[in-house]
Design a protein around this motif. Structure first.
Motif, short mmCIF file in Angstrom:
data_model
loop_
_atom_site.label_atom_id
_atom_site.label_comp_id
_atom_site.label_asym_id
_atom_site.label_seq_id
_atom_site.Cartn_x
_atom_site.Cartn_y
_atom_site.Cartn_z
N ASN A 7 14.60 3.53 5.18
CA ASN A 7 13.67 4.52 6.00
C ASN A 7 14.41 4.55 7.22
O ASN A 7 14.22 3.96 8.28
N LEU A 8 15.23 5.59 7.39
CA LEU A 8 16.02 5.90 8.63
C LEU A 8 15.19 6.79 9.64
O LEU A 8 14.58 7.63 9.17
N THR A 9 15.22 6.61 10.64
CA THR A 9 14.49 7.21 11.87
C THR A 9 15.45 7.47 12.97
O THR A 9 16.21 7.22 13.57
N VAL A 10 15.33 8.98 13.16
CA VAL A 10 16.03 9.50 14.16
C VAL A 10 14.85 10.54 15.06
O VAL A 10 14.19 11.37 14.43
N CYS A 11 14.79 10.14 16.44
CA CYS A 11 14.18 10.75 17.34
C CYS A 11 12.60 10.99 16.78
O CYS A 11 12.13 12.05 17.07
N GLY A 12 12.16 9.91 16.17
CA GLY A 12 10.71 9.83 15.97
C GLY A 12 10.44 10.54 14.52
O GLY A 12 9.44 10.39 13.87
N GLN A 13 11.63 11.20 13.68
CA GLN A 13 11.39 11.72 12.68
C GLN A 13 11.82 10.82 11.54
O GLN A 13 13.29 10.39 11.63
N GLN A 14 11.35 10.56 10.30
CA GLN A 14 11.57 9.53 9.13
C GLN A 14 12.21 10.39 8.21
O GLN A 14 11.92 11.23 7.88
N PHE A 15 13.27 9.75 7.54
CA PHE A 15 13.91 10.07 6.40
C PHE A 15 14.06 9.19 5.34
O PHE A 15 14.92 8.00 5.58
N TRP A 16 13.40 9.19 4.23
CA TRP A 16 13.39 8.04 3.46
C TRP A 16 14.53 8.37 2.43
O TRP A 16 14.65 9.22 1.78
N LEU A 17 15.52 7.28 2.13
CA LEU A 17 16.53 7.37 1.65
C LEU A 17 16.58 6.25 0.37
O LEU A 17 17.45 6.25 -0.45
N GLY A 18 15.68 5.42 0.81
CA GLY A 18 15.51 4.17 -0.33
C GLY A 18 16.57 3.07 0.02
O GLY A 18 17.91 3.08 0.49
N PRO A 19 16.03 1.57 -0.39
CA PRO A 19 16.74 0.54 -0.21
C PRO A 19 17.92 0.53 -0.71
O PRO A 19 19.13 -0.11 -0.23
N ASP A 20 18.23 1.27 -1.92
CA ASP A 20 19.58 1.18 -2.47
C ASP A 20 20.71 2.08 -1.88
O ASP A 20 21.76 1.58 -1.97
N ARG A 21 20.25 2.62 -0.46
CA ARG A 21 21.51 3.30 0.09
C ARG A 21 21.49 2.44 1.55
O ARG A 21 22.14 3.09 2.54
N ALA A 22 21.10 1.27 1.77
CA ALA A 22 20.91 0.60 2.82
C ALA A 22 22.34 0.08 3.15
O ALA A 22 23.22 -0.11 2.11
N GLY A 23 22.87 0.37 4.39
CA GLY A 23 24.08 0.19 5.02
C GLY A 23 25.28 1.38 4.69
O GLY A 23 26.24 1.38 5.34
N ALA A 24 24.72 2.59 4.12
CA ALA A 24 25.46 3.74 3.98
C ALA A 24 25.50 4.58 5.11
O ALA A 24 24.54 4.41 6.01
N THR A 25 26.48 5.13 5.31
CA THR A 25 26.73 6.16 6.50
C THR A 25 26.00 7.40 6.09
O THR A 25 26.62 7.70 5.11
N VAL A 26 25.00 8.00 6.95
CA VAL A 26 24.66 9.26 6.44
C VAL A 26 24.78 10.17 7.65
O VAL A 26 24.48 9.85 8.82
N THR A 27 25.27 11.39 7.48
CA THR A 27 25.32 12.40 8.48
C THR A 27 24.15 13.48 8.66
O THR A 27 23.83 13.82 7.47
N LEU A 28 23.72 13.58 9.66
CA LEU A 28 22.47 14.49 9.57
C LEU A 28 22.85 16.01 10.41
O LEU A 28 23.74 15.93 11.19
N TRP A 29 22.93 16.89 9.53
CA TRP A 29 23.02 18.37 10.05
C TRP A 29 21.42 19.04 10.41
O TRP A 29 20.77 19.10 9.71
N ALA A 30 21.36 19.08 11.68
CA ALA A 30 20.00 19.29 12.32
C ALA A 30 20.00 20.39 13.19
O ALA A 30 20.93 20.77 14.01
N ASP A 31 18.82 21.42 13.18
CA ASP A 31 18.57 22.06 14.17
C ASP A 31 17.00 21.98 14.16
O ASP A 31 16.26 21.14 13.55
N THR A 32 16.34 22.89 14.64
CA THR A 32 14.91 22.94 15.06
C THR A 32 14.04 23.22 13.64
O THR A 32 12.99 23.20 13.60
N THR A 33 14.85 23.90 12.64
CA THR A 33 13.92 24.25 11.47
C THR A 33 14.19 23.36 10.28
O THR A 33 13.44 23.31 9.45
N VAL A 34 15.42 22.76 10.08
CA VAL A 34 15.76 22.17 8.83
C VAL A 34 16.89 20.94 9.50
O VAL A 34 17.55 20.94 10.13
N VAL A 35 16.68 19.78 8.58
CA VAL A 35 17.67 18.75 8.77
C VAL A 35 18.13 18.51 7.11
O VAL A 35 17.56 18.36 6.24
N HIS A 36 19.46 18.66 7.18
CA HIS A 36 20.32 18.37 6.00
C HIS A 36 20.82 16.86 6.13
O HIS A 36 21.57 16.44 7.18
#
Length: 181
Positions: A7-36
């Motif tokens: 469960n990755l948290t960035v600026c108070g917003q949580q993103f569920w990725l699952g424990p199987d992705r633990a340790g993986a590096t994730v890139t967030l592309w974000a604006d005020t409407t959508v996060v990829h």
């Protein structure tokens, strides 16, 4: 980096990725409407953003970099969209928080749902399985999770469609809303 909980948290917003992705590096592309969320340039998921301009500025101040163009095109309102859904055991799919009947004979299949104006198309492996009227308003379509701009229109199945019909007790047969008898 994805924590052990998945469960990755960035600026108070949580993103569920699952424990199987633990340790993986994730890139967030974000604006005020959508996060990829991407890993190695491959999109994992897209979710609505709860980030404000202040959050984005804070991320830049803490070592983030300007995002550049979105990893997937966002399209214009009214453009066709697609989303993948699994048909449940009773022939329903969930779109915009509501269940929609599409046919119990498709139960268990993972389909691409294409919404194009007044048309809802069900696609499997690029082949059109079924077309139905679109039950969603444009406002409801905008709320669909994991929607993406639609690709090219599907192709019909190469073989003729086979159907079975039961002749009524009066001896009439209905095919494509046309009765003969």
């Amino acid at each position: 980096m994805v924590p052990l909980s998945g469960n990755l948290t960035v600026c108070g917003q949580q993103f569920w990725l699952g424990p199987d992705r633990a340790g993986a590096t994730v890139t967030l592309w974000a604006d005020t409407t959508v996060v990829h969320l991407l890993t190695n340039g491959v999109r994992l998921k897209t979710v609505p953003s709860r980030l404000t301009v202040a959050h984005l500025q804070r991320l830049l101040d803490e070592g983030g970099r300007p995002a550049g163009p979105p990893p997937i095109p966002t399209g214009q309102p009214g453009d066709p969209i697609e989303v993948d859904r699994t048909v449940n055991a009773t022939g329903l799919i969930c779109l915009a928080g509501r269940q929609h009947p599409i046919g119990y004979h498709l139960a268990g299949r993972r389909l691409t749902v294409r919404l194009d104006g007044g048309l809802l198309q069900l696609i499997e492996n690029g082949v059109l399985m079924r077309s139905l009227p679109n039950p969603l308003t444009p406002a409801e379509q905008a709320r669909i999770r994991d929607a993406r701009p639609a690709g090219p229109p599907p192709t019909p199945a190469p073989e003729p469609v086979r159907v079975q019909r039961r002749i009524s007790c009066r001896g009439s047969l209905t095919v494509a809303a046309s009765t003969s008898g």
